[in-house]
Scaffold this active site. Structure first.
Site, mmCIF file in Angstrom:
data_model
loop_
_atom_site.group_PDB
_atom_site.id
_atom_site.type_symbol
_atom_site.label_atom_id
_atom_site.label_comp_id
_atom_site.label_asym_id
_atom_site.label_seq_id
_atom_site.Cartn_x
_atom_site.Cartn_y
_atom_site.Cartn_z
ATOM 1 C CG ASP A 1 2.350 -7.000 -4.709
ATOM 2 O OD1 ASP A 1 1.630 -6.683 -4.036
ATOM 3 O OD2 ASP A 1 2.998 -7.044 -3.380
ATOM 4 C CG HIS B 1 -3.609 -1.846 -4.516
ATOM 5 N ND1 HIS B 1 -4.150 -0.840 -3.055
ATOM 6 C CD2 HIS B 1 -3.683 -3.187 -3.726
ATOM 7 C CE1 HIS B 1 -3.936 -1.792 -2.204
ATOM 8 N NE2 HIS B 1 -3.932 -2.956 -2.433
ATOM 9 C CG HIS C 1 -4.118 -7.520 -5.200
ATOM 10 N ND1 HIS C 1 -3.066 -7.864 -3.756
ATOM 11 C CD2 HIS C 1 -4.329 -6.357 -3.757
ATOM 12 C CE1 HIS C 1 -2.864 -6.900 -2.625
ATOM 13 N NE2 HIS C 1 -3.729 -6.190 -3.335
HETATM 14 P P1 5GP Z 1 -3.086 -4.212 0.045
HETATM 15 O O1 5GP Z 1 -1.867 -5.167 1.663
HETATM 16 O O2 5GP Z 1 -3.020 -3.018 0.964
HETATM 17 O O3 5GP Z 1 -3.975 -5.478 -0.385
HETATM 18 O O4 5GP Z 1 -1.875 -4.161 -0.973
HETATM 19 C C1 5GP Z 1 -0.784 -4.014 -1.095
HETATM 20 C C2 5GP Z 1 0.618 -4.441 -1.876
HETATM 21 O O5 5GP Z 1 1.188 -3.562 -2.194
HETATM 22 C C3 5GP Z 1 0.781 -5.607 -0.822
HETATM 23 O O6 5GP Z 1 0.440 -7.091 -1.339
HETATM 24 C C4 5GP Z 1 2.353 -5.692 -0.963
HETATM 25 O O7 5GP Z 1 3.116 -6.380 -1.034
HETATM 26 C C5 5GP Z 1 2.466 -3.692 -2.200
HETATM 27 N N1 5GP Z 1 2.914 -3.489 -1.650
HETATM 28 C C6 5GP Z 1 3.512 -1.904 -0.613
HETATM 29 N N2 5GP Z 1 4.953 -1.234 -1.003
HETATM 30 C C7 5GP Z 1 5.334 -1.594 -2.459
HETATM 31 C C8 5GP Z 1 6.008 -1.011 -3.217
HETATM 32 O O8 5GP Z 1 6.943 0.590 -3.193
HETATM 33 N N3 5GP Z 1 6.414 -1.685 -4.858
HETATM 34 C C9 5GP Z 1 5.191 -2.585 -4.768
HETATM 35 N N4 5GP Z 1 5.792 -3.019 -5.821
HETATM 36 N N5 5GP Z 1 4.356 -2.854 -4.273
HETATM 37 C C10 5GP Z 1 4.146 -2.792 -3.180
#
Ligand code: 5GP
Ligand code: ZN
Length: 114
Positions: A30, A100, A102
Site C-alpha cells: 500500500d 482488494h 488489505h
Molecule cells: P480502500 O480505502 O479503497 O479500501 O483502499 C485503497 C488503498 O489503496 C488505500 O489504502 C490507499 O492507500 C491505496 N492506494 C491508493 N492509490 C494507490 C496507488 O497508486 N498505489 C498503491 N500501492 N496503493 C494505493
C-alpha cells in the site's frame, strides 16, 4: 492508462511494489501503509466492490484469500497474526473501486476497528 488505478497496476502500466503474483491475482505494498506490513491483494479481473461479486467469482475470491495467506507467510506474520480487510463503499471508507484485500500486520491491531 485506463480509468482504474488497480487495473493499471495489474497490467504493469502503473508502478507498484509487487510482492506476489500469479495468473489471477497480484499483491503490492500500500502506498500509505497503516501497519508495518500493509499489502493489497487484488484480482486481475476488474470487480468494483464486494456488492458486485457474482457466483462465477467464487473460485477467484478463494484464490485471493490463498494469496493473502501466502503474503502473510512471506512477511513472517503467520504465527503472530494479521488482519485481512475488505472495505465496501462509503461507510467502510472504500476509495479505490477495484476490489482488494488489505493484509495488515506487524503490530497489535485494535478491535473493533474505527
Ligand atoms: P480502500 O480505502 O479503497 O479500501 O483502499 C485503497 C488503498 O489503496 C488505500 O489504502 C490507499 O492507500 C491505496 N492506494 C491508493 N492509490 C494507490 C496507488 O497508486 N498505489 C498503491 N500501492 N496503493 C494505493
Ligand atoms: Zn480495475
Amino acid at each position: 492508462m485506463t480509468a482504474c488505478l488497480f487495473c493499471d497496476i495489474a497490467a504493469g502500466k502503473r508502478k507498484a511494489n509487487l510482492v506476489y503474483e500469479n495468473d489471477d491475482v497480484c499483491a503490492f505494498r500500500d502506498i500509505s501503509p497503516q501497519a508495518p506490513t500493509h499489502v493489497l491483494v487484488i484480482p486481475r479481473k476488474h470487480i468494483a466492490t464486494l456488492n458486485d461479486l457474482q457466483e462465477a467469482d467464487a473460485d477467484l475470491m478463494g484464490k485471493l484469500m490463498l494469496a493473502a495467506k501466502e503474503v502473510a507467510a512471506a512477511e513472517g506474520l503467520s504465527a503472530k497474526g494479521y488482519r485481512v480487510v475488505v472495505n465496501c463503499n462509503r461507510d467502510a471508507g472504500q476509495t479505490v473501486f477495484h476490489i482488494h484485500l488489505h493484509v495488515l500486520g506487524g503490530r497489535y491491531l485494535g478491535w473493533p476497528p474505527g
